[in-house]
Design a protein around this motif. Sequence first.
Motif, PDB file in Angstrom:
ATOM      1  N   ALA A   1       0.606  -1.270   0.098  1.00 28.45           N
ATOM      2  CA  ALA A   1       0.074   0.028  -0.708  1.00 28.45           C
ATOM      3  C   ALA A   1       1.201   1.165  -0.339  1.00 28.45           C
ATOM      4  N   SER A   2       1.875   1.180   0.505  1.00 26.08           N
ATOM      5  CA  SER A   2       3.049   2.259   0.890  1.00 26.08           C
ATOM      6  C   SER A   2       3.710   2.495  -0.616  1.00 26.08           C
ATOM      7  N   ALA A   3       4.093   1.761  -0.882  1.00 24.62           N
ATOM      8  CA  ALA A   3       4.314   1.823  -2.528  1.00 24.62           C
ATOM      9  C   ALA A   3       3.423   2.464  -3.558  1.00 24.62           C
ATOM     10  N   LEU A   4       2.728   1.911  -3.640  1.00 24.51           N
ATOM     11  CA  LEU A   4       1.711   2.315  -4.561  1.00 24.51           C
ATOM     12  C   LEU A   4       0.985   3.462  -4.388  1.00 24.51           C
ATOM     13  N   VAL A   5       1.120   4.371  -2.951  1.00 26.09           N
ATOM     14  CA  VAL A   5       0.578   5.563  -3.043  1.00 26.09           C
ATOM     15  C   VAL A   5       1.305   6.403  -3.321  1.00 26.09           C
ATOM     16  N   TYR A   6       2.607   5.945  -2.839  1.00 26.80           N
ATOM     17  CA  TYR A   6       4.491   6.526  -3.414  1.00 26.80           C
ATOM     18  C   TYR A   6       4.166   6.425  -4.622  1.00 26.80           C
ATOM     19  N   ASP A   7       4.124   5.619  -5.128  1.00 24.14           N
ATOM     20  CA  ASP A   7       4.054   5.637  -6.748  1.00 24.14           C
ATOM     21  C   ASP A   7       2.665   6.296  -7.320  1.00 24.14           C
ATOM     22  N   LEU A   8       1.798   6.338  -7.075  1.00 26.73           N
ATOM     23  CA  LEU A   8       0.811   7.286  -7.897  1.00 26.73           C
ATOM     24  C   LEU A   8       0.593   8.864  -7.321  1.00 26.73           C
ATOM     25  N   GLU A   9       1.362   8.779  -6.215  1.00 26.64           N
ATOM     26  CA  GLU A   9       1.732  10.235  -5.798  1.00 26.64           C
ATOM     27  C   GLU A   9       2.795  10.743  -6.609  1.00 26.64           C
ATOM     28  N   SER A  10       3.990  10.399  -6.827  1.00 26.48           N
ATOM     29  CA  SER A  10       5.206  10.853  -7.161  1.00 26.48           C
ATOM     30  C   SER A  10       5.125  10.591  -9.340  1.00 26.48           C
ATOM     31  N   THR A  11       4.175   9.789  -9.663  1.00 20.70           N
ATOM     32  CA  THR A  11       4.152  10.264 -10.613  1.00 20.70           C
ATOM     33  C   THR A  11       2.691  10.621 -11.720  1.00 20.70           C
ATOM     34  N   VAL A  12       1.766  10.951 -11.088  1.00 22.03           N
ATOM     35  CA  VAL A  12       0.574  11.255 -11.035  1.00 22.03           C
ATOM     36  C   VAL A  12       0.255  12.842 -10.408  1.00 22.03           C
ATOM     37  N   HIS A  13       0.004  12.432  -9.645  1.00 26.01           N
ATOM     38  CA  HIS A  13      -0.446  13.571  -7.932  1.00 26.01           C
ATOM     39  C   HIS A  13       0.630  14.983  -7.958  1.00 26.01           C
ATOM     40  N   ARG A  14       1.687  14.537  -8.308  1.00 30.86           N
ATOM     41  CA  ARG A  14       2.788  15.508  -7.368  1.00 30.86           C
ATOM     42  C   ARG A  14       3.149  16.425  -8.773  1.00 30.86           C
ATOM     43  N   PRO A  15       2.914  15.643 -10.018  1.00 26.94           N
ATOM     44  CA  PRO A  15       3.338  16.529 -10.862  1.00 26.94           C
ATOM     45  C   PRO A  15       2.412  17.447 -11.475  1.00 26.94           C
ATOM     46  N   GLN A  16       1.125  17.560 -10.755  1.00 26.38           N
ATOM     47  CA  GLN A  16      -0.573  18.342 -10.776  1.00 26.38           C
ATOM     48  C   GLN A  16      -0.355  19.481  -9.738  1.00 26.38           C
ATOM     49  N   GLY A  17       0.812  19.170  -9.138  1.00 24.38           N
ATOM     50  CA  GLY A  17       0.435  19.943  -7.151  1.00 24.38           C
ATOM     51  C   GLY A  17       0.048  19.529  -6.587  1.00 24.38           C
ATOM     52  N   TRP A  18      -0.799  17.753  -6.528  1.00 26.26           N
ATOM     53  CA  TRP A  18      -1.471  17.305  -5.651  1.00 26.26           C
ATOM     54  C   TRP A  18      -1.002  17.072  -4.331  1.00 26.26           C
ATOM     55  N   SER A  19      -1.156  16.643  -3.589  1.00 23.84           N
ATOM     56  CA  SER A  19      -0.711  15.195  -2.767  1.00 23.84           C
ATOM     57  C   SER A  19      -1.214  14.671  -2.903  1.00 23.84           C
ATOM     58  N   TRP A  20      -0.675  13.335  -2.685  1.00 23.67           N
ATOM     59  CA  TRP A  20      -1.873  11.918  -2.111  1.00 23.67           C
ATOM     60  C   TRP A  20      -2.886  12.200  -1.350  1.00 23.67           C
ATOM     61  N   PRO A  21      -3.397  12.698  -0.043  1.00 23.96           N
ATOM     62  CA  PRO A  21      -4.433  13.195   0.201  1.00 23.96           C
ATOM     63  C   PRO A  21      -5.170  14.811   0.241  1.00 23.96           C
ATOM     64  N   GLY A  22      -4.412  15.307  -0.647  1.00 24.67           N
ATOM     65  CA  GLY A  22      -4.855  16.005  -2.004  1.00 24.67           C
ATOM     66  C   GLY A  22      -5.858  15.389  -2.329  1.00 24.67           C
ATOM     67  N   PHE A  23      -5.134  14.845  -4.022  1.00 21.53           N
ATOM     68  CA  PHE A  23      -6.450  14.385  -4.528  1.00 21.53           C
ATOM     69  C   PHE A  23      -7.260  12.755  -3.953  1.00 21.53           C
ATOM     70  N   ARG A  24      -7.419  12.927  -2.870  1.00 19.72           N
ATOM     71  CA  ARG A  24      -8.133  12.122  -1.883  1.00 19.72           C
ATOM     72  C   ARG A  24     -10.011  12.760  -2.113  1.00 19.72           C
ATOM     73  N   VAL A  25      -8.898  14.347  -1.280  1.00 20.25           N
ATOM     74  CA  VAL A  25     -10.292  15.035  -1.246  1.00 20.25           C
ATOM     75  C   VAL A  25     -11.098  15.538  -2.446  1.00 20.25           C
ATOM     76  N   LEU A  26      -9.785  15.743  -3.664  1.00 16.27           N
ATOM     77  CA  LEU A  26     -10.356  15.821  -5.248  1.00 16.27           C
ATOM     78  C   LEU A  26     -12.203  14.968  -5.519  1.00 16.27           C
ATOM     79  N   PHE A  27     -11.462  13.704  -5.352  1.00 20.39           N
ATOM     80  CA  PHE A  27     -11.694  12.383  -5.990  1.00 20.39           C
ATOM     81  C   PHE A  27     -13.233  12.149  -5.188  1.00 20.39           C
ATOM     82  N   MET A  28     -13.265  12.955  -3.563  1.00 21.66           N
ATOM     83  CA  MET A  28     -14.148  12.222  -2.986  1.00 21.66           C
ATOM     84  C   MET A  28     -15.670  13.556  -3.407  1.00 21.66           C
ATOM     85  N   LEU A  29     -14.648  14.774  -3.259  1.00 22.28           N
ATOM     86  CA  LEU A  29     -15.811  15.595  -4.217  1.00 22.28           C
ATOM     87  C   LEU A  29     -16.288  15.313  -4.891  1.00 22.28           C
ATOM     88  N   TRP A  30     -15.506  14.998  -5.958  1.00 26.26           N
ATOM     89  CA  TRP A  30     -15.667  15.006  -7.915  1.00 26.26           C
ATOM     90  C   TRP A  30     -17.224  14.002  -7.864  1.00 26.26           C
TER      91      TRP A  30
END
Length: 179
Positions: A46-75
């Motif tokens: 789980a830790s490796a998966l979150v790190y991979d998603l955060e570093s390859t997808v979310h950080r390039p957007q300027g988001w953290s993993w928690p930021g993505f979770r909030v945006l995803f939930m609201l969406w």
Amino acid sequence: MSEPADDVDNLDFLSFVDFAVRKTTRVMPEVDPQSMRLVLELTRVASALVYDLESTVHRPQGWSWPGFRVLFMLWLSGPSDAKRVAQLSGMSRAAVSALVNTLERDGLVTRRRSERDRRAVELSLTQAGVDAITSTYAAHNKRERTWTSVLTKPEQTILIGLLEKLATAADDLDIHTRD
């Protein structure tokens, strides 16, 4: 006479599990090595998966993993009060509040007093937030497919069932979860 030292210098992220189980059960024979291995493997993956998603997808957007979770939930759920966002995203209300400051500053989220309960704050995505999460989720799901591609479809179904079984057991086993 002491046992020979384990070669900790040659351990890596995954081999550490074998080392940890071996060393712990040597020192504490009453430890259940299978439960230990399962939880270690689960949390490390789980830790490796979150790190991979955060570093390859979310950080390039300027988001953290928690930021993505909030945006995803609201969406997915639409406008929600901050307490509900915290509950569904698995975060504390304080963490959501601090995070929303950044998301609001970036023009992705708005907050306003709830019409139903003037003490509550309702959060919603802006159009820029909707556009950002929908475009980013495509890349997110592509990484999900990369991760899950090592399992057959039947293996994926079995793993989903097993993880759901663990998740739903929390109520029966008096396991602490975030409300």
